[in-house]
Design a protein around this motif. Structure first.
Motif, PDB file in Angstrom:
ATOM      1  N   THR A 163       0.823  -1.211   0.047  1.00  9.69           N
ATOM      2  CA  THR A 163       0.005   0.108  -0.142  1.00  9.69           C
ATOM      3  C   THR A 163       0.803   1.225  -0.197  1.00  9.69           C
ATOM      4  OG1 THR A 163      -0.097   0.016   2.328  1.00  9.69           O
ATOM      5  CG2 THR A 163      -1.956  -1.226   1.174  1.00  9.69           C
ATOM      6  N   GLU A 164       2.214   1.016   0.380  1.00  8.20           N
ATOM      7  CA  GLU A 164       2.788   2.505   0.557  1.00  8.20           C
ATOM      8  C   GLU A 164       4.301   2.156  -0.075  1.00  8.20           C
ATOM      9  OE1 GLU A 164       1.786   5.117   1.853  1.00  8.20           O
ATOM     10  OE2 GLU A 164       0.144   4.392   2.739  1.00  8.20           O
ATOM     11  N   PHE A 165       4.750   3.015  -0.615  1.00 11.85           N
ATOM     12  CA  PHE A 165       6.063   3.057  -1.368  1.00 11.85           C
ATOM     13  C   PHE A 165       7.269   2.725  -0.244  1.00 11.85           C
ATOM     14  CE2 PHE A 165       3.812   6.354  -3.702  1.00 11.85           C
ATOM     15  CZ  PHE A 165       3.818   5.699  -5.023  1.00 11.85           C
ATOM     16  N   GLU A 176      10.392  -0.343  -0.633  1.00 13.03           N
ATOM     17  CA  GLU A 176      11.852  -0.260  -0.461  1.00 13.03           C
ATOM     18  C   GLU A 176      12.440  -0.968   0.368  1.00 13.03           C
ATOM     19  OE1 GLU A 176      15.508   1.143  -1.172  1.00 13.03           O
ATOM     20  OE2 GLU A 176      13.859   0.849  -2.551  1.00 13.03           O
ATOM     21  N   LEU A 177      11.440  -1.058   1.793  1.00 17.80           N
ATOM     22  CA  LEU A 177      12.087  -1.718   2.873  1.00 17.80           C
ATOM     23  C   LEU A 177      12.259  -3.154   2.596  1.00 17.80           C
ATOM     24  CD1 LEU A 177      13.037  -1.793   5.853  1.00 17.80           C
ATOM     25  CD2 LEU A 177      10.567  -2.011   6.391  1.00 17.80           C
ATOM     26  N   PHE A 178      11.277  -3.884   1.902  1.00 21.50           N
ATOM     27  CA  PHE A 178      11.340  -5.165   1.591  1.00 21.50           C
ATOM     28  C   PHE A 178      12.292  -5.577   0.569  1.00 21.50           C
ATOM     29  CE2 PHE A 178      10.091  -8.849  -1.218  1.00 21.50           C
ATOM     30  CZ  PHE A 178       9.770  -9.774  -0.304  1.00 21.50           C
ATOM     31  N   ARG A 179      12.458  -4.565  -0.411  1.00 24.02           N
ATOM     32  CA  ARG A 179      13.812  -4.768  -1.215  1.00 24.02           C
ATOM     33  C   ARG A 179      14.906  -4.820  -0.710  1.00 24.02           C
ATOM     34  NH1 ARG A 179      17.784  -2.421  -3.561  1.00 24.02           N
ATOM     35  NH2 ARG A 179      17.419  -0.617  -2.194  1.00 24.02           N
ATOM     36  N   THR A 235      13.671  -6.286  -7.041  1.00 17.58           N
ATOM     37  CA  THR A 235      13.797  -4.970  -7.668  1.00 17.58           C
ATOM     38  C   THR A 235      12.336  -4.245  -7.421  1.00 17.58           C
ATOM     39  OG1 THR A 235      13.055  -5.778  -9.741  1.00 17.58           O
ATOM     40  CG2 THR A 235      15.548  -5.633  -9.169  1.00 17.58           C
ATOM     41  N   ILE A 236      12.415  -3.107  -7.465  1.00 17.44           N
ATOM     42  CA  ILE A 236      11.021  -1.969  -7.527  1.00 17.44           C
ATOM     43  C   ILE A 236      10.694  -2.018  -8.918  1.00 17.44           C
ATOM     44  CG2 ILE A 236      10.161  -0.087  -6.829  1.00 17.44           C
ATOM     45  CD1 ILE A 236      11.102  -1.255  -4.569  1.00 17.44           C
ATOM     46  N   ALA A 237       9.402  -2.245  -9.168  1.00 16.70           N
ATOM     47  CA  ALA A 237       8.847  -2.028 -10.612  1.00 16.70           C
ATOM     48  C   ALA A 237       8.813  -0.582 -10.958  1.00 16.70           C
ATOM     49  CB  ALA A 237       7.334  -2.633 -10.437  1.00 16.70           C
ATOM     50  N   ASP A 238       9.225  -0.352 -11.968  1.00 17.20           N
ATOM     51  CA  ASP A 238       8.982   1.157 -12.684  1.00 17.20           C
ATOM     52  C   ASP A 238       7.807   1.050 -13.927  1.00 17.20           C
ATOM     53  OD1 ASP A 238      10.116  -0.614 -14.857  1.00 17.20           O
ATOM     54  OD2 ASP A 238      11.850   0.455 -15.099  1.00 17.20           O
TER      55      ASP A 238
END
Length: 325
Positions: free
Chosen positions: A260-262, A266-269, A285-288
């Motif tokens: 639900t939050e950015f 990032e923390l999970f990554r 990785t973070i999806a773009d």
């Protein structure tokens, strides 16, 4: 004879004795004397004038802008961090620099109405893409501009040519900016939150690779649910999870987790990238962009509805996960 002596004595003693009067203070010179020069050869008055005239820097210098950027586009981006000053002609004070051929060279000067906006723009925009998601031109660089831009200010040249009616209009425009400024929030954190650079909505999703091997999914029909539950449990430690999708037609073993939050993504990554799982190291990785991987209906719904969905768990099959993060 005695009468004459008495009269003389009365006359002598009746004289008013002179009183001692202090000397009056010297009359000050009506002309003001100049203050003695200081060590740098300037009088105190000259120093005070210079201190009063010390300019307040309200401009940022921007480089590496796209060559096809426009004034309107630059204004839309930078006004998120504060009111952009207006020239006497009513136009925003944005100067785009050109090369020898008269083409925009990717550098610009943006003048704000208040100095506080300078630091806000540098903090929140420096090092980001000018156009969100467009990395073809790299990131823009922002720094506090020096005051040399004031020496050749186009606004001053225009002001010297304005007629009385135009000057009045310029003053009205300035007053309107002051009124808008009065409505500006004094809460810096609130301003920063409101005018922060908008993030890519897909950045709430983490793409996890090497979470499984395709052969393992074919051998065990429950493996998909086991892996999804493992990923959900691990991701829930970092924040609220709305969806977990397993792409069972991807040889790289891909699972996508949406938060639900950015910040949670990032923390999970940070915590799970490179972590060991199922005899391999996860790649997170973070999806773009919206994931476009292949899967069957078993992997879960990957529609971008943003809602919270309840997915089947292992308990529905009276089974427990055999592996865990």
């Amino acid at each position: 004879m005695s009468d004459e002596i008495n009269d003389a004595w009365v006359l002598e003693n009746s004289k008013v004795q002179p009183q001692k009067i202090d000397s009056p203070p010297p009359i000050a010179d009506s002309k003001k004397r100049k203050s003695p020069p200081t060590g740098n050869g300037q009088s105190k008055k000259q120093q005070k004038v210079q201190e009063k005239k010390a300019p307040e820097n309200r401009a940022v210098y921007v480089t590496n802008l796209p060559s096809d950027a426009t004034v309107e586009e630059i204004e839309d981006v930078f006004k998120r961090f504060g009111m952009i000053d207006q020239g006497v002609d009513g136009n925003p004070r944005i100067k785009m620099y050109e090369n020898d051929k008269g083409e925009f060279n990717g550098e610009a000067l943006v003048v704000y109405f208040k100095k506080d906006s300078v630091n806000l723009a540098i903090t929140l925009l420096d090092g980001y893409e000018f156009r969100l998601g467009d990395t073809t031109n790299g990131t823009i660089n922002i720094q506090e501009a020096d005051n040399t831009y004031k020496k050749n200010n186009d606004g001053i040249k225009i002001a010297n040519k304005l007629v009385r009616k135009e000057r009045k209009a310029a003053q009205t425009s300035r007053a309107e900016m002051q009124r808008k400024l009065a409505e500006w929030s004094d809460n810096e954190s609130e301003v920063e939150k409101t005018y922060a650079v908008k993030k890519n909505k897909h950045a709430k999703m983490c793409i996890i690779k090497k979470a499984f091997i395709l052969d393992d999914l074919e051998e065990d029909v429950r493996a998909i649910l086991e892996i999804k539950e493992d990923m959900r449990n691990a991701a829930s430690k970092c924040g609220d999870v709305t969806k977990v999708v397993l792409y069972d037609h991807e040889p790289e073993g891909i699972v996508v987790v949406r938060f639900t939050e950015f910040e949670a993504a990032e923390l999970f990554r940070q915590q799970y990238h490179g972590k060991r799982y199922n005899n391999d190291n996860l790649q997170v990785t973070i999806a773009d962009d919206k994931p476009k991987f292949k899967k069957s209906s078993k992997g879960g719904d990957d529609s971008d509805d943003g809602g919270r969905k309840v997915e089947p768990t292992l308990e529905d099959y009276n089974s427990e996960a055999s592996t865990s993060l």
